[in-house]
Scaffold this motif. Structure first.
Motif, PDB file in Angstrom:
ATOM      1  N   ASP A   1      17.833 -26.818  23.311  1.00 48.93           N
ATOM      2  CA  ASP A   1      17.690 -26.535  24.739  1.00 48.93           C
ATOM      3  C   ASP A   1      16.294 -26.883  25.263  1.00 48.93           C
ATOM      4  O   ASP A   1      16.012 -26.725  26.441  1.00 48.93           O
ATOM      5  CB  ASP A   1      18.024 -25.075  25.037  1.00 48.93           C
TER       6      ASP A   1
ATOM      7  N   ARG B   1      13.359 -29.051  26.743  1.00 53.91           N
ATOM      8  CA  ARG B   1      13.371 -30.162  27.692  1.00 53.91           C
ATOM      9  C   ARG B   1      12.278 -31.151  27.331  1.00 53.91           C
ATOM     10  O   ARG B   1      11.125 -30.771  27.139  1.00 53.91           O
ATOM     11  CB  ARG B   1      13.210 -29.638  29.110  1.00 53.91           C
TER      12      ARG B   1
ATOM     13  N   LEU C   1      17.528 -32.618  28.102  1.00 55.75           N
ATOM     14  CA  LEU C   1      17.656 -31.646  27.019  1.00 55.75           C
ATOM     15  C   LEU C   1      17.513 -32.353  25.674  1.00 55.75           C
ATOM     16  O   LEU C   1      17.992 -33.476  25.498  1.00 55.75           O
ATOM     17  CB  LEU C   1      19.008 -30.947  27.081  1.00 55.75           C
TER      18      LEU C   1
ATOM     19  N   SER D   1      19.102 -31.821  23.107  1.00 54.35           N
ATOM     20  CA  SER D   1      20.449 -32.044  22.582  1.00 54.35           C
ATOM     21  C   SER D   1      21.081 -33.332  23.096  1.00 54.35           C
ATOM     22  O   SER D   1      22.072 -33.806  22.525  1.00 54.35           O
ATOM     23  CB  SER D   1      21.350 -30.854  22.911  1.00 54.35           C
TER      24      SER D   1
END
Length: 174
Positions: free
Chosen positions: A6, A8, A91, A93
């Motif tokens: 999560d 950034r 993100l 991810s």
């Protein structure tokens, strides 16, 4: 010390205007630069996340020597002008999983750096690219920095992201 999905990551910046229909010029930190358009969503705002706006999609293309984008809801030059200087974050991810032996710089930042004799050099402050290789910058608590070529097997002996440590073959006096 695994990567936080999560988190950034800074991937670009809005640097100017293009036309009158809300298009903006971008500086992309992706490689190649147009890869920035593959990541979703974009979080656009100040360096500290202030005034951040989430964009699920963006149109974009290479334009001459640069790249340009149009963000949803930004329909004119005035609205686009308000975004100049804003940073674009994604993100963690959203990035593909690195291959074995490859690392994202963001995953290395903050790791402890020790040499093969066990002498602590501090933590990874940042990395930067040169024409020959990347360079790891280790900063200790007194502010001393060591710049170590990030060459696996020669100077970088081990990277243990889970353990939070990088082992380097580097002279403590250098």
């Amino acid at each position: 010390m695994a990567a936080r999905d999560d988190a950034r990551l800074l991937i670009g910046k809005i640097v100017g205007l293009f036309g009158v229909d809300g298009w903006v010029k971008l500086e992309s930190y992706a490689e190649p630069r147009e890869r920035i358009f593959k990541y979703r969503p974009w979080f656009v705002g100040g360096a500290d996340g202030a005034g951040e706006i989430e964009f699920e999609s963006a149109q974009g293309r290479v334009q001459g020597k640069g790249i340009v984008a149009r963000l949803p809801g930004i329909e004119d030059r005035d609205a686009a002008a308000a975004l100049i200087g804003a940073e674009i974050r994604i993100l963690r991810s959203a990035l593909p999983k690195p291959r074995r032996g490859e690392f994202y710089w963001t995953d290395l930042e903050g790791l402890a750096v020790v040499n093969t004799q066990g002498i602590a050099f501090g933590k990874v402050s940042h990395l930067f690219a040169t024409g020959a290789n990347d360079v790891l910058v280790a900063r200790d608590e007194k502010g001393r920095e060591r710049m170590i070529p990030f060459v696996s097997g020669q100077f970088v002996q081990q990277v243990d992201i889970e353990g939070g440590k990088i082992v380097v073959d580097w002279d403590a006096e250098f």
